[in-house]
Write a protein that holds these residues in place. Structure first.
Motif, PDB file in Angstrom:
ATOM      1  N   ARG A   7       0.797  -1.213   0.000  1.00 14.87           N
ATOM      2  CA  ARG A   7       0.000   0.000   0.000  1.00 14.87           C
ATOM      3  C   ARG A   7       0.830   1.264   0.000  1.00 14.87           C
ATOM      4  O   ARG A   7       0.339   2.312  -0.380  1.00 14.87           O
ATOM      5  CB  ARG A   7      -1.017  -0.002   1.126  1.00 14.87           C
ATOM      6  CG  ARG A   7      -0.450  -0.021   2.480  1.00 14.87           C
ATOM      7  CD  ARG A   7      -1.527  -0.153   3.518  1.00 14.87           C
ATOM      8  NE  ARG A   7      -1.459   0.993   4.409  1.00 14.87           N
ATOM      9  CZ  ARG A   7      -2.437   1.447   5.105  1.00 14.87           C
ATOM     10  NH1 ARG A   7      -3.605   0.890   5.018  1.00 14.87           N
ATOM     11  NH2 ARG A   7      -2.273   2.471   5.898  1.00 14.87           N
ATOM     12  N   GLY A   8       2.051   1.200   0.479  1.00 15.20           N
ATOM     13  CA  GLY A   8       2.947   2.339   0.388  1.00 15.20           C
ATOM     14  C   GLY A   8       2.739   3.424   1.436  1.00 15.20           C
ATOM     15  O   GLY A   8       3.438   4.412   1.428  1.00 15.20           O
ATOM     16  N   SER A   9       1.782   3.271   2.326  1.00 15.12           N
ATOM     17  CA  SER A   9       1.588   4.267   3.381  1.00 15.12           C
ATOM     18  C   SER A   9       1.616   3.565   4.731  1.00 15.12           C
ATOM     19  O   SER A   9       1.267   2.392   4.833  1.00 15.12           O
ATOM     20  CB  SER A   9       0.273   5.012   3.181  1.00 15.12           C
ATOM     21  OG  SER A   9      -0.820   4.119   3.234  1.00 15.12           O
ATOM     22  N   PRO A  10       2.028   4.270   5.765  1.00 13.89           N
ATOM     23  CA  PRO A  10       2.155   3.638   7.075  1.00 13.89           C
ATOM     24  C   PRO A  10       0.800   3.292   7.698  1.00 13.89           C
ATOM     25  O   PRO A  10      -0.193   3.974   7.483  1.00 13.89           O
ATOM     26  CB  PRO A  10       2.886   4.672   7.922  1.00 13.89           C
ATOM     27  CG  PRO A  10       2.817   5.949   7.184  1.00 13.89           C
ATOM     28  CD  PRO A  10       2.472   5.654   5.765  1.00 13.89           C
ATOM     29  N   LEU A  11       0.802   2.229   8.454  1.00 18.81           N
ATOM     30  CA  LEU A  11      -0.365   1.842   9.240  1.00 18.81           C
ATOM     31  C   LEU A  11      -0.330   2.599  10.561  1.00 18.81           C
ATOM     32  O   LEU A  11       0.739   2.950  11.045  1.00 18.81           O
ATOM     33  CB  LEU A  11      -0.301   0.349   9.577  1.00 18.81           C
ATOM     34  CG  LEU A  11      -0.698  -0.650   8.528  1.00 18.81           C
ATOM     35  CD1 LEU A  11      -0.383  -2.067   9.026  1.00 18.81           C
ATOM     36  CD2 LEU A  11      -2.169  -0.527   8.206  1.00 18.81           C
ATOM     37  N   SER A  12      -1.489   2.788  11.141  1.00 19.56           N
ATOM     38  CA  SER A  12      -1.558   3.348  12.491  1.00 19.56           C
ATOM     39  C   SER A  12      -2.438   2.426  13.325  1.00 19.56           C
ATOM     40  O   SER A  12      -3.322   1.746  12.784  1.00 19.56           O
ATOM     41  CB  SER A  12      -2.147   4.752  12.466  1.00 19.56           C
ATOM     42  OG  SER A  12      -3.525   4.697  12.130  1.00 19.56           O
TER      43      SER A  12
END
Length: 185
Positions: A7-12
């Motif tokens: 996905r290329g974006s960080p998880l939170s």
């Protein structure tokens, strides 16, 4: 924060808990798995373990998220009877918003004891005249009574969500607290 190659974006943690809640609302607690959650988030399942050590910790986070949704009565000097009704109504709304999670939530009452719900209930019970040394027992009894009513409601033990039956149950609570606190018995 871990970044997924897919996905290329960080998880939170907030995103993880919100998606887990969505899946639970859709399919139930039993159907939730780390693999299904990872697929829904479009990440490798191992990415989840950077934020939650296991499924139970994930569920604790989801329970905390849901408990934060309860509309709690303000400490505004309104009569304790109104505040207990508002608290019961808030719990009922939560049970109906998340009927797939509510049985699990009610099976983990230790979470409500750590939450502001327990503090608000203690404040209201103190205003009702419940002595400090009895607060814990009265809170436990009210939790069990209310959870039982709500479980019966969401599990279909009543023909339909019955506002009159719920109002009667809350009236029993209010009247019982009035008598209990009034004579100290």
């Amino acid at each position: 924060m871990a970044v997924s190659a897919r996905r290329g974006s960080p998880l939170s943690p907030e995103e993880i808990h919100a998606e887990a809640l969505r899946l639970i609302d859709e399919r139930g607690v039993e159907a939730l798995s780390m693999r299904k959650l990872a697929a829904a988030l479009d990440v490798n399942p191992m990415s989840l373990y950077h934020h939650v050590p296991n499924k139970e910790a994930l569920l604790d986070g989801v329970r905390g998220l849901v408990l934060s949704e309860i509309e709690l009565p303000a400490d505004d000097g309104s009569p304790w009877q109104e505040q207990i009704r508002a608290l019961a109504t808030g719990m009922r709304a939560l049970a109906h918003r998340h009927p797939s999670l509510y049985p699990d939530l009610s099976a983990h009452p230790q979470l409500t004891r750590q939450d502001t719900v327990w503090k608000v209930l203690s404040r209201v019970l103190t205003a009702a005249g419940v002595p400090e040394e009895r607060l814990s027992r009265v809170r436990n009894a009210l939790f069990a009574f209310t959870a039982g009513i709500l479980l019966a409601e969401i599990n279909g033990a009543f023909p339909a969500p019955d506002d009159d039956a719920f109002d009667e149950a809350v009236t029993l609570i209010v009247n019982g607290l009035s008598a209990y606190a009034g004579d100290g018995a």
